[in-house]
Design a protein around this motif. Structure first.
Motif, PDB file in Angstrom:
ATOM      1  N   LEU A  23       0.832  -1.200   0.000  1.00 38.66           N
ATOM      2  CA  LEU A  23       0.000   0.000   0.000  1.00 38.66           C
ATOM      3  C   LEU A  23       0.871   1.255   0.000  1.00 38.66           C
ATOM      4  O   LEU A  23       0.559   2.235  -0.689  1.00 38.66           O
ATOM      5  CB  LEU A  23      -0.922  -0.013   1.224  1.00 38.66           C
ATOM      6  N   GLU A  24       1.946   1.232   0.757  1.00 40.33           N
ATOM      7  CA  GLU A  24       2.892   2.362   0.754  1.00 40.33           C
ATOM      8  C   GLU A  24       3.490   2.535  -0.637  1.00 40.33           C
ATOM      9  O   GLU A  24       3.631   3.665  -1.136  1.00 40.33           O
ATOM     10  CB  GLU A  24       3.995   2.105   1.777  1.00 40.33           C
ATOM     11  N   CYS A  25       3.841   1.426  -1.279  1.00 38.36           N
ATOM     12  CA  CYS A  25       4.400   1.465  -2.626  1.00 38.36           C
ATOM     13  C   CYS A  25       3.429   2.094  -3.610  1.00 38.36           C
ATOM     14  O   CYS A  25       3.832   2.857  -4.498  1.00 38.36           O
ATOM     15  CB  CYS A  25       4.756   0.041  -3.066  1.00 38.36           C
ATOM     16  N   MET A  26       2.137   1.802  -3.452  1.00 38.36           N
ATOM     17  CA  MET A  26       1.113   2.321  -4.357  1.00 38.36           C
ATOM     18  C   MET A  26       0.540   3.652  -3.871  1.00 38.36           C
ATOM     19  O   MET A  26      -0.589   4.007  -4.196  1.00 38.36           O
ATOM     20  CB  MET A  26      -0.003   1.282  -4.529  1.00 38.36           C
ATOM     21  N   ARG A  27       1.344   4.356  -3.077  1.00 42.60           N
ATOM     22  CA  ARG A  27       1.030   5.717  -2.624  1.00 42.60           C
ATOM     23  C   ARG A  27      -0.299   5.793  -1.864  1.00 42.60           C
ATOM     24  O   ARG A  27      -1.052   6.766  -1.988  1.00 42.60           O
ATOM     25  CB  ARG A  27       1.034   6.680  -3.810  1.00 42.60           C
ATOM     26  N   GLY A  28      -0.588   4.733  -1.116  1.00 38.62           N
ATOM     27  CA  GLY A  28      -1.757   4.739  -0.255  1.00 38.62           C
ATOM     28  C   GLY A  28      -3.074   4.461  -0.946  1.00 38.62           C
ATOM     29  O   GLY A  28      -4.129   4.524  -0.319  1.00 38.62           O
ATOM     30  N   ARG A  29      -3.047   4.146  -2.242  1.00 40.21           N
ATOM     31  CA  ARG A  29      -4.287   3.889  -2.982  1.00 40.21           C
ATOM     32  C   ARG A  29      -4.671   2.414  -2.869  1.00 40.21           C
ATOM     33  O   ARG A  29      -4.029   1.544  -3.424  1.00 40.21           O
ATOM     34  CB  ARG A  29      -4.122   4.264  -4.453  1.00 40.21           C
ATOM     35  N   SER A  30      -5.742   2.159  -2.145  1.00 39.71           N
ATOM     36  CA  SER A  30      -6.218   0.791  -1.944  1.00 39.71           C
ATOM     37  C   SER A  30      -6.993   0.330  -3.176  1.00 39.71           C
ATOM     38  O   SER A  30      -7.644   1.130  -3.851  1.00 39.71           O
ATOM     39  CB  SER A  30      -7.127   0.742  -0.709  1.00 39.71           C
TER      40      SER A  30
END
Length: 650
Positions: free
Chosen positions: A301-308
């Motif tokens: 999730l951190e890698c995807m900039r917080g986008r779930s």
């Protein structure tokens, strides 16, 4: 509350529960306090873990017995019971292969009341067991014992010999603080943490090399108490960019490489506009518990900039489910249908009427048009074959909102229903990984697999742009989809067009702007020797040109169903509204990630790619200058806005 293995797990559960607390024992170890009314837990998993660990200390197993919901389908009551609860059948349902049963109809249990805030309060406790409890000992291995077992394992001394040598020491078995089972678990865990010669260095060097090539390469590593690599996650720049376009639906499967090659590989997978697999990053794991999955999901999730993701598909694993609830609370979580249905033979194969039950269950799961159809047919099946006490079926019914198609079709799943599709991880890594592949070799082969992924997508793009599948009707609607969608998706749309010949539309009623139609479809059953008539209600708003079918194929796959097309044709609609042509499936959109230069695929020969990279570098230089002051940031923002306006006008 995050939970660790062994004593850490026990401590974590009770650390924040002062009233429940821990009791000291004469040998200095911890003991779980007996349950009592009024105890409060923050989640289902926390409550179950407490009772399970209490049972381990006392000498009995624990199961989730039952759940009750109110009229709004909110969970209100939960029962955890002794694993020996339930009645023993007087006679086996299969006289040829009778199965042993450990059930004694034990009544020991705890009942939990679930309040509106999701807290679990113990409302009733029954302690008495009608069977003997197994002998128990403290399950903790001291550091010295763990290290000794690990060294024995490295020296190829068998587990049985290593354990027996411990028993033979002064003090004998009665003072031994761990069993052979715990010894085996310890060794298995340690072996997962150990890497081959050069593995750790190779993994770290690969990560550093990739990040030097592209600063958007992301990786994260977790270490154990002895500073050994415990868990790893990484995603390259292209995977991160692809997630922006196709991250609406993600599947998570830990079984493929783990089962075939004993490699604890955990990939995050999606599909592109050709329904080809995409890799959104992956992990190498030391364990398969909730704590590990929480670490992995949070890293991703951190890698995807917080986008779930909007929708998330996983195996039917309690550890994974607990982590999903904790890290992706807003995502629609679905259990892999394939993994559930493949268990029918294992779970129900002992019944004399197995074939009938199996066919009945498959039909109920796949053919139920509405949730009411499913509920009624499921109850009928349970009653017909006297399956009321089958724990597997009862648990599936409780979880029906997370796996039965008719309960999940209100969400877009990009047509995916399982973590294992036709072009699954098997084909993705076959040819690159085998049973002798080390982790050091794996990170090298990983890039080759990604290169193959890019090549397949580029070929599919080229084919979709430079060739067409012939139309099978004269409908202008078909022409619209032929021009917009990739070949693979257009084929799926044509399947719906072929189904029109089996559909018959009739008017039902008008309610304001909404017209209700009934579509009767003649459907093939089984091997085609018989057919049945299915009925679908379709709502049509002529003013807004909106159509909605009860089958919800568009909501599920993003493709108009034959029933909706039949109504549109009946109403002489020639042009399909743009809302029914999803950007996700379009072939004529140039997506951002295709401009990125990646280490495993050279795109530098493209003029567009070259310009993209040159402009990207210039923008980075501008940003660095602008960050010197707020005034410069505001100035750059105005310049970019003005430049964007000129570009759009030209």
């Amino acid at each position: 509350m995050e939970i660790n293995a062994g004593s850490d797990k026990r401590k974590a559960i009770f650390e924040n529960m002062n009233e429940q607390g821990l009791e000291g024992t004469s040998n200095g170890y911890e003991k779980f306090q007996a349950p009592k009314t009024g105890m409060v837990f923050n989640s289902d998993n926390e409550a179950f873990d407490y009772y399970k660990n209490y049972g381990e200390c006392e000498g009995f197993g624990v199961i989730r017995k039952s759940r009750k919901f109110d009229e709004n389908k909110r969970l209100k009551y939960v029962t955890f019971s002794c694993a020996k609860s339930g009645r023993v059948k007087g006679a086996s349902s299969n006289s040829i292969k009778p199965k042993a049963s450990s059930k004694t109809d034990c009544k020991a249990k705890i009942n939990m009341i679930v309040d509106d805030d999701g807290r679990y309060t113990v409302g009733y406790v029954k302690f008495d067991h009608n069977h003997a409890l197994r002998p128990t000992c403290n399950q903790e291995l001291c550091h010295h014992a763990k290290r000794r077992l690990e060294l024995n394992d490295l020296a190829d001394i068998s587990l049985s010999k290593a354990f027996n040598s411990s028993v033979a020491e002064p003090g004998s078995c009665e003072n031994l603080t761990f069993s052979e089972k715990e010894s085996r678990n310890c060794n298995e865990k340690a072996s997962k943490l150990r890497l081959g010669v050069g593995d750790a260095e190779a993994i770290h060097e690969y990560f550093v090399r990739m990040q030097n090539k592209n600063s958007n390469f992301f990786y994260k590593m977790e270490f154990d108490d002895e500073n050994r690599i415990k868990n790893v996650f990484w995603a390259d720049a292209r995977s991160r960019a692809m997630y922006e376009s196709f991250g609406d639906v993600v599947t998570f499967d830990t079984k493929y490489l783990t089962n075939r090659y004993d490699m604890p590989f955990a990939p995050f997978v999606g599909v592109n506009h050709h329904r080809q697999l995409l890799l959104f990053g992956c992990g190498l794991l030391s364990n398969e518990d909730t704590e590990t999955y929480v670490w992995l999901f949070r890293s991703w999730l951190e890698c995807m900039r917080g986008r779930s993701p909007n929708a998330f598909i996983t195996d039917q694993c309690m550890a994974i489910q607990g982590a999903v609830t904790k890290v992706f609370p807003e995502a629609r979580h679905r259990l892999c249908l394939w993994n559930i249905m493949k268990k029918i033979h294992v779970k129900l194969g002992g019944f004399a009427e197995y074939k009938e039950i199996s066919n009945n269950m498959i039909s109920i799961v796949y053919d139920s048009i509405t949730s009411t159809d499913f509920e009624e047919n499921w109850v009928k099946m349970i009653e017909t074959y006297n399956l009321h006490h089958n724990e597997w079926l009862n648990s599936l019914y409780v979880d029906r909102y997370h796996w039965v198609p008719t309960f999940v079709k209100d969400t877009f799943w990009a047509g995916m229903s399982t973590t294992r599709r036709g072009e699954s991880m098997d084909s993705f890594f076959d040819g690159y990984v085998n049973s002798k592949t080390s982790l050091k070799q794996f990170v090298e082969q990983y890039d080759k697999a990604l290169r193959s992924m890019v090549e397949k997508e580029n070929l599919a793009d080229f084919t979709s742009f430079n060739s067409n599948i012939p139309m099978i009707t004269n409908f202008h609607i078909e022409k619209q989809f032929q021009e917009a969608y990739s070949i693979e998706i257009f084929k799926l749309f044509q399947d719906e067009l072929r189904g029109l010949c089996y559909c018959n539309v009739s008017f039902v009623k008008v309610d304001g702007q909404i017209v209700t139609f009934q579509v009767r479809e003649n459907v093939t059953v089984g091997d085609g020797s018989s057919r049945r008539m299915d009925i679908y209600n379709v709502l049509y708003n002529k003013v807004e040109c909106e159509v909605k079918c009860i089958c919800r194929l568009f909501e599920f796959k993003g493709i108009l169903c034959r029933h909706a097309i039949a109504v549109l044709s009946d109403q002489c609609v020639n042009d399909i509204p743009s809302r029914y042509i999803l950007d996700r499936w379009r072939k004529d959109i140039k997506r951002k990630y295709t401009y990125l230069r990646c280490s495993y695929f050279d795109l530098s020969t493209s003029a567009q790619i070259e310009w993209y990279n040159r402009l990207h570098e210039k923008f980075k230089e501008l940003i660095e200058v602008a960050m010197e002051s707020t005034e410069k940031c505001e100035m750059l923002s105005k310049i970019l806005d003005a430049g964007k306006e000129k570009l759009v006008l030209n």
